[in-house]
Design a protein around this motif. Structure first.
Motif, short mmCIF file in Angstrom:
data_model
loop_
_atom_site.label_atom_id
_atom_site.label_comp_id
_atom_site.label_asym_id
_atom_site.label_seq_id
_atom_site.Cartn_x
_atom_site.Cartn_y
_atom_site.Cartn_z
N LEU A 80 16.88 22.40 13.51
CA LEU A 80 15.98 22.78 14.60
C LEU A 80 14.55 22.50 14.15
O LEU A 80 14.07 23.14 13.20
CB LEU A 80 16.16 24.26 14.93
CG LEU A 80 17.59 24.72 15.26
CD1 LEU A 80 17.70 26.24 15.24
CD2 LEU A 80 18.00 24.20 16.63
N PHE A 85 7.13 26.52 16.58
CA PHE A 85 7.84 27.44 17.47
C PHE A 85 7.02 28.72 17.56
O PHE A 85 6.31 29.07 16.62
CB PHE A 85 9.22 27.78 16.89
CG PHE A 85 10.19 26.62 16.90
CD1 PHE A 85 10.56 26.02 18.11
CD2 PHE A 85 10.75 26.15 15.72
CE1 PHE A 85 11.48 24.96 18.12
CE2 PHE A 85 11.68 25.10 15.73
CZ PHE A 85 12.03 24.50 16.93
N VAL A 139 2.44 22.09 5.13
CA VAL A 139 2.86 22.03 6.53
C VAL A 139 3.00 20.56 6.91
O VAL A 139 2.06 19.79 6.84
CB VAL A 139 1.83 22.72 7.46
CG1 VAL A 139 2.26 22.56 8.92
CG2 VAL A 139 1.72 24.19 7.11
N GLY A 143 9.13 23.21 1.37
CA GLY A 143 8.01 23.25 0.44
C GLY A 143 6.77 23.85 1.06
O GLY A 143 6.77 24.23 2.24
N GLU A 183 4.49 19.92 17.77
CA GLU A 183 3.21 19.88 17.05
C GLU A 183 2.67 21.28 16.74
O GLU A 183 2.17 21.54 15.65
CB GLU A 183 2.16 19.11 17.87
CG GLU A 183 2.35 17.61 17.93
CD GLU A 183 3.29 17.14 19.05
OE1 GLU A 183 4.06 17.98 19.59
OE2 GLU A 183 3.26 15.94 19.37
N1 SAH Z 1 1.22 25.26 13.04
C1 SAH Z 1 2.63 25.14 13.13
C2 SAH Z 1 3.05 23.92 12.36
C3 SAH Z 1 4.06 23.16 13.08
S1 SAH Z 1 4.61 21.79 12.17
C4 SAH Z 1 3.32 26.36 12.55
O1 SAH Z 1 2.71 27.07 11.74
O2 SAH Z 1 4.48 26.64 12.89
C5 SAH Z 1 5.91 21.26 13.25
C6 SAH Z 1 7.30 21.65 12.85
O3 SAH Z 1 7.65 21.00 11.64
C7 SAH Z 1 7.53 23.13 12.56
O4 SAH Z 1 7.79 23.86 13.73
C8 SAH Z 1 8.72 23.09 11.63
O5 SAH Z 1 9.93 22.97 12.38
C9 SAH Z 1 8.50 21.82 10.85
N2 SAH Z 1 7.84 22.03 9.55
C10 SAH Z 1 6.61 21.61 9.19
N3 SAH Z 1 6.34 21.92 7.92
C11 SAH Z 1 7.43 22.55 7.42
C12 SAH Z 1 7.76 23.12 6.15
N4 SAH Z 1 6.92 23.11 5.13
N5 SAH Z 1 8.98 23.66 6.02
C13 SAH Z 1 9.85 23.72 7.04
N6 SAH Z 1 9.58 23.20 8.27
C14 SAH Z 1 8.39 22.62 8.47
#
Ligand code: SAH
Length: 244
Positions: free
Chosen positions: A193, A200, A222, A219, A197
């Motif tokens: 899932l 969730f 982001v 990790g 951008e």
């Molecule tokens: N500002 C948002 C970032 C969304 S990044 C937040 O804080 O939720 C978009 C998607 O990429 C996230 O919803 C997640 O599913 C995935 N994602 C991004 N970085 C991730 C990480 N380090 N670990 C797990 N999932 C990540």
């Protein structure tokens, strides 16, 4: 037959039969690859059957081939992964789909979630699905897949959750306590899932966890939405699939 163009067809394949190539593939064969009658190619039914074939007709109206013997093939990962991807803007979504196919995904479900920015009315949705189907088909041919990954109709995240109560699902969530790489090997098909951008929202995360999804991290950084699913697929293929 190595190097011969690979084309997915929409029908069953039997040696000796004559098949009509689907319109998109016919166009590709005739105007992009510029193949002529008698050229050799590889036909795939998308469910694992792969056959040698030879073009018998190349015209504006139709491209046809006669099916030759079956080819012995392997090449599919034992991992059965469904990517439930929150729709991202234009090229990002294309990129995600293309790379997910290269990395062995079996099924793709485009979903809308609270923070999905792309708005699709039904006409645009049909066009998008058609476009994405083309991206998937092309990537599957190019990466020498023998299964043609499926593309589901657009649905909402909540509807998907409600319809799949028992599927093992990993919720990709920045900051989750458990790294994906520490999860035990899934014993059945799994869903990934991935958020849009803006990620969730809290209610969605709660509902996914309530539905039994396991929140996992990739990790401390982001990742962009188009990177997350691909990184996760690579991790899963390395740990439990066919990268090893
Ligand atoms: N500002 C948002 C970032 C969304 S990044 C937040 O804080 O939720 C978009 C998607 O990429 C996230 O919803 C997640 O599913 C995935 N994602 C991004 N970085 C991730 C990480 N380090 N670990 C797990 N999932 C990540």
């Amino acid at each position: 037959m190595s190097g011969a163009p690979r084309v997915f067809v929409d029908c069953a394949l039997a040696a000796g039969a004559e098949v009509v190539l689907p319109a998109v593939s016919a166009h590709h064969v005739r105007t992009v690859l510029r193949l002529a009658r008698n050229a050799e190619l590889v036909l795939l039914d998308g469910h694992g059957a792969v056959h040698e074939a030879q073009l018998t007709l190349v015209s504006r109206e139709a491209v046809q081939a006669v099916v030759g013997p079956a080819l012995a093939v392997g090449g599919e990962s034992p991992l059965d992964v469904t990517l439930v991807q929150s729709i991202s803007r234009g090229e990002r979504m294309d990129y995600t789909l293309q790379k997910a196919v290269e990395l062995g995904v079996r099924h793709v479900v485009p979903v809308t979630s609270r923070r999905t920015v792309v708005k699709l009315d039904s006409r645009r949705e049909d066009r998008r699905l058609e476009h994405w189907r083309g991206v998937i088909r092309h990537a599957a041919e190019q990466s020498e897949r023998t299964l043609l990954p499926t593309l589901a109709a657009v649905t909402t995240l909540d509807a998907w959750l409600a319809a799949h109560p028992t599927t093992i699902a990993f919720l990709l969530q920045p900051g989750a306590a458990t790294p994906l790489a520490r999860e035990p090997r899934p014993q059945a098909a799994v869903a990934l899932l991935a958020g849009p951008e803006g990620g969730f929202d809290a209610g969605e995360v709660e509902r996914m966890l309530g539905a039994g999804a396991r929140a996992v991290s990739l990790g401390p950084r982001v990742l962009r939405t188009e990177t997350a699913a691909l990184a996760a697929l690579a991790v899963m293929q390395a740990l439990w699939g066919d990268f090893a």
